[in-house]
Design a protein around this motif. Structure first.
Motif, PDB file in Angstrom:
ATOM      1  N   GLU A 192       0.843  -1.153  -0.171  1.00 17.06           N
ATOM      2  CA  GLU A 192      -0.345   0.430   0.092  1.00 17.06           C
ATOM      3  C   GLU A 192       1.054   1.676   0.565  1.00 17.06           C
ATOM      4  O   GLU A 192       0.226   2.510   0.268  1.00 17.06           O
ATOM      5  CB  GLU A 192      -0.618   0.278   1.022  1.00 17.06           C
ATOM      6  CG  GLU A 192      -2.152  -1.074   1.107  1.00 17.06           C
ATOM      7  CD  GLU A 192      -3.046  -0.664  -0.027  1.00 17.06           C
ATOM      8  OE1 GLU A 192      -2.914   0.576  -0.492  1.00 17.06           O
ATOM      9  OE2 GLU A 192      -3.207  -1.778  -0.903  1.00 17.06           O
TER      10      GLU A 192
ATOM     11  N   ASP B 239      -6.667   4.811   7.007  1.00 15.16           N
ATOM     12  CA  ASP B 239      -5.581   3.879   5.855  1.00 15.16           C
ATOM     13  C   ASP B 239      -5.082   2.157   6.243  1.00 15.16           C
ATOM     14  O   ASP B 239      -5.002   0.860   5.317  1.00 15.16           O
ATOM     15  CB  ASP B 239      -5.098   4.565   5.843  1.00 15.16           C
ATOM     16  CG  ASP B 239      -5.078   6.158   4.885  1.00 15.16           C
ATOM     17  OD1 ASP B 239      -6.442   6.460   4.339  1.00 15.16           O
ATOM     18  OD2 ASP B 239      -4.317   7.172   4.640  1.00 15.16           O
TER      19      ASP B 239
ATOM     20  N   ALA C 271      -6.126  -1.216   4.671  1.00 12.32           N
ATOM     21  CA  ALA C 271      -4.662  -2.620   4.212  1.00 12.32           C
ATOM     22  C   ALA C 271      -4.958  -3.847   4.760  1.00 12.32           C
ATOM     23  O   ALA C 271      -4.320  -4.254   4.289  1.00 12.32           O
ATOM     24  CB  ALA C 271      -3.476  -1.539   4.073  1.00 12.32           C
TER      25      ALA C 271
END
Length: 126
Positions: free
Chosen positions: A52, A78, A82
């Motif tokens: 990522e 985030d 991921a």
């Protein structure tokens, strides 16, 4: 609602790297010891974060893991996404009914939680 242990390790790993300094590298063994987890298991988690672009991996004797270039912008959401993926937390058993009122409430709650997690940055904890 519960996130996997992998998410916990990922969040803590990013925090350890941030507190270590954005340019410094930490090895998987050291990161695993800090969290009392198997280095093999943690490596799988780290690979997702590398994929990522949140962290970098450098091979070799002086290698290890370090933060990506825009690490200050990494949010809790985030990192969670991921590791956990992009699927919804709620899976309605009446998928054929787009008007399901329970699904609407659950998805609205999930959206609110996601918005809150997007505003929280790991850099705020450093």
């Amino acid at each position: 609602m519960k996130y996997s242990r992998a998410t916990d390790y990922a969040l803590h790993t990013i925090l350890f790297l941030a507190r270590n300094g954005s340019e410094k590298k930490l090895g998987v063994q050291e990161l695993a010891e800090k969290q009392n987890v198997s280095p093999t298991y943690l490596s799988k988690i780290l690979n997702k974060l590398v994929k990522e672009g949140m962290i970098h991996s450098s091979p070799g004797v002086n290698g290890g893991y370090s933060l990506g270039p825009h690490w200050e912008k990494i949010s809790f959401f985030d990192i969670i996404q991921a590791i956990e993926g992009k699927t919804s937390l709620f899976d309605c058993c009446l998928n054929s009914n787009p008007e399901c009122s329970i699904k609407k409430v659950m998805l609205a709650a999930e959206k609110n939680m996601e918005e809150e997690l997007r505003t929280k940055k790991i850099s705020e904890l450093v």
